[in-house]
Design a protein around this motif. Structure first.
Motif, short mmCIF file in Angstrom:
data_model
loop_
_atom_site.label_atom_id
_atom_site.label_comp_id
_atom_site.label_asym_id
_atom_site.label_seq_id
_atom_site.Cartn_x
_atom_site.Cartn_y
_atom_site.Cartn_z
N ARG A 327 43.44 34.90 40.88
CA ARG A 327 44.02 34.22 42.04
C ARG A 327 43.63 34.91 43.34
O ARG A 327 43.61 34.28 44.40
N ALA A 329 40.63 36.60 44.01
CA ALA A 329 39.21 36.51 44.36
C ALA A 329 38.90 35.39 45.34
O ALA A 329 38.18 35.61 46.33
N PRO A 330 39.41 34.13 45.15
CA PRO A 330 39.09 33.08 46.12
C PRO A 330 39.61 33.38 47.52
O PRO A 330 38.94 33.08 48.52
N SER A 569 33.66 29.53 45.76
CA SER A 569 33.89 29.17 44.36
C SER A 569 33.03 30.01 43.42
O SER A 569 33.49 30.45 42.36
N ALA A 572 34.45 33.53 43.29
CA ALA A 572 35.66 33.60 42.48
C ALA A 572 35.34 33.68 41.00
O ALA A 572 36.06 34.32 40.23
N LYS A 576 35.59 38.85 39.40
CA LYS A 576 36.45 39.57 38.46
C LYS A 576 35.61 40.38 37.48
O LYS A 576 35.94 41.54 37.17
#
Length: 660
Positions: A327, A329-330, A569, A572, A576
């Protein structure tokens, strides 16, 4: 880009998908096969392994050739070390004559005493010293007795894979939220490391292997082994969360898509490490090939054993909770994109500031003065420097032919503390010159150059001169190796992403990461190991390209799908994995810093610093900022290049389309 434009990438992705599907179906066969390979490799190593080579030498140098001549004519070479002794502070050795006499008799050597009379040493061949009883008796009499590294047992130390594995487990649990998913990369990496190390030791039966090579193989093999498996597992988990109905089909697709990125990333690392042979230094080539072999095994393990383990785990690999990083990362990417200009400038300034110490970088080889203060060889080194001056730890051997230079001429040179009486063999005269500076001081290298400049018939050798020559040789080879690596990176990424700007950005950002890594290492350790920059270039380049593949491939795939915000996008999707992989690398290399010896510790530190700079400054800040600044031009390729550059499709998008 359709299949016609990405035939190479599609062929690789399709092949890997078939491999993944086979391994998922024949999971027990794959697991049993790798265990059999491990048992065979361990058996071969146990039966045929030979001792590792501890010498760091380069053939063909003037100093090494002269040393061979000195050994042949004067017999002064060999594994000669020192037994150093000292009276307590405020006393002289005269009060300990009985103990010294006994020690002299036991070692069968003449002592050399310092002018102050408190410190002395015996020059002793390694084969002469058969027992520690005489040393213990001298210590019992009140003397401090220490041994140089040629005589003392090798210090314990090396990499600490246990520390790295523990850190990796914690990071994987946080990343995946599933114990079964977290355990797979560790199992894959440990089995791969066992195979590569056993194979390396078995190889010693055929070719010599340097003692540092296994340590580098451990550090890199363990790190990339976890990372490659991690990337594959995360792709499979995302497909299952998005509703993939069949587990085995998802495994095959993940192996074809994420596995393609792993394949090309590993190929990059292997080529970079094998390229260490450019320096034409035997021990450096051995280290590079050993690490490349470990990366090759890690890649094969990730592409075969990981699918088998995923098949065994089934849907349990998904886990019950969604990590917070997914949640975060974006939001982070959107923040960087909004402030892309400031983010790019600040990250470049930070990396540039960290790289400043590189301007004063000096290279050398390790000696007893680099060992921890508590070791006997370091105490012996310090005692000799205290009693006889710093240059006594690195005397120079000057071979003079036909009386071309006299002892008096050499003694008159600046930087010479003393010149010992000569030895003569025919027309050759051997002089032992004690510098007034230590072995690693720049003044000593200057003195060596002056001695060689006295006459064409004057040659300089000895451990210190050899170290200086090796350092100069490696420093001379460094620009060529760096140019080859940078050129290879540009061509590789031009092919992979079909973009001039992406390829140029990747090369420049790698150079910034490299500068920061070396700058931090110079700041902490001072003079660097002569081969450290070359190794760090090879390893960090490979890791940097890994992160570039994992992160930018997601942005590229989103761009090709027509996403409105491909940078956010795509970031994201890959961030991770990059963060988790980087943290694992830092943990593994940090274990090498904590438990390493004087040779491996600065290497591990430089790699850890490089990963921190590359992953957290370059990949998480500079890359999204610059690609956002580039806009549509980020994926631009001139028409002439477009016609000749092959399309690789490293993301495996064509495979996804073909299976849709």
């Amino acid at each position: 880009m359709g299949r016609g434009r990405g035939e190479v990438g599609f062929a690789v992705a399709a092949m890997l998908a078939r491999v993944g599907g086979f391994c998922a179906r024949r999971r027990w066969l794959v697991l049993g096969g790798w265990l059999l390979v491990l048992v065979l490799a361990v058996g071969l190593a146990a039966r045929f392994a030979k001792p590792l080579d501890t010498e760091l030498t380069v053939s063909g140098l003037q100093s090494t050739q002269t040393l061979d001549q000195v050994d042949a004519e004067f017999g002064s070479g060999g594994d000669e070390g020192r037994v150093v002794f000292a009276a307590p502070e405020g006393q002289t050795l005269a009060a300990y004559q009985p103990a010294l006499t006994a020690l002299e008799k036991a070692l069968n050597a003449e002592p050399t005493l310092s002018p102050a009379g408190r410190i002395g040493y015996f020059s002793v061949k390694a084969e002469q010293k058969q027992t520690d009883a005489a040393l213990d008796q001298a210590r019992a009499a009140g003397l401090q007795v220490e041994e140089s590294s040629e005589l003392a047992p090798p210090p314990s130390g090396g990499s600490s894979p246990g520390i790295g594995l523990l850190i990796a487990l914690v990071i994987l649990l946080i990343t995946f939220g599933s114990l079964s998913a977290a355990g797979m990369p560790l199992l894959t990496a440990v089995l791969g490391l066992g195979v590569s190390l056993a194979g390396l030791y078995a190889l010693t039966a055929l070719v010599p292997v340097n003692s540092i090579a296994p340590t580098l193989a451990i550090l890199l093999g363990l790190a990339v082994g976890i990372d490659y498996s991690l990337f594959l597992i995360e792709r499979h988990r995302r497909q299952l969360r998005e509703g993939a109905p069949d587990v085995r089909a998802s495994i095959a697709l993940a192996t074809g898509t994420a596995g393609s990125a792993v394949f090309f990333a590993a190929l990059t690392v292997i080529i970079a490490l094998a390229g260490l042979a450019v320096a034409r230094v035997g021990f450096l080539t051995q280290m590079g090939l050993a690490a490349a072999g470990a990366v090759l095994v890690a890649m094969l393990m990730a592409l075969t054993l990981t699918p088998a383990l995923l098949s065994l785990a089934g849907r349990r690999v998904v886990g019950r909770w969604k990590p917070r990083a997914a949640r975060t990362a974006p939001r982070w990417a959107a923040f960087v994109v909004r402030h892309r200009g400031v983010a790019a400038v600040l990250s470049v300034l930070l990396l540039g500031a960290l790289a400043v110490p590189v301007l004063g970088m000096r290279l050398g080889l390790p000696d007893d003065g680099d060992d921890p203060a508590g070791t006997t060889d370091r105490r012996a080194y310090d005692l000799v420097a205290e009693g006889f001056g710093p240059g006594a730890n690195g005397p120079l051997l000057v071979l003079v032919r036909n009386g071309a230079v006299t002892r008096e001429q050499i003694a008159a040179l600046p930087g010479v503390a003393t010149v010992l009486p000569p030895a003569v063999h025919g027309q050759d005269t051997l002089l032992t010159v004690v510098p007034s500076s230590g072995p690693e001081d720049a003044a000593t290298a200057t003195l060596v150059a002056k001695l060689r400049g006295l006459s064409p018939k004057t040659s300089v050798t000895g451990q210190t001169a050899v170290a200086i020559d090796i350092s100069d040789h490696l420093a001379g080879a460094l620009p060529l190796y760096l140019a080859l690596v940078a050129g290879f990176a540009f061509v590789l990424l031009l092919v992979v992403f079909r973009s001039v700007l992406i390829a140029a950005k990747a090369v420049l950002s790698f150079l910034l990461s490299l500068g920061a890594a070396l700058g931090c290492t110079v700041l902490v350790f001072g003079p660097l190991l002569a081969f450290l920059p070359t190794i760090v270039i090879g390893v960090l380049f490979g890791l940097s390209m890994d992160y570039e593949m994992f992160l930018v491939s997601g942005m590229h795939e989103e761009h090709r799908r027509g996403a409105t915000a491909p940078v956010v996008s795509g970031f994201a999707r890959g961030a991770k994995v990059v963060v988790a992989a980087a943290l694992i690398m830092i943990g593994v290399f940090g274990g090498g810093v904590a438990g390493g010896d004087p040779v491996t510790r600065p290497i591990a530190f430089a790699l850890a610093a490089g990963v921190i700079a590359d992953a957290f400054v370059v990949r998480l800040v500079l890359v999204p900022a610059l690609i956002s600044l580039f806009g549509r031009a980020a994926w631009w390729l001139p028409k002439r290049l477009d016609r000749v550059v092959p399309a690789v499709d490293v993301e495996g998008t064509d495979l996804i389309v073909s299976r849709a």
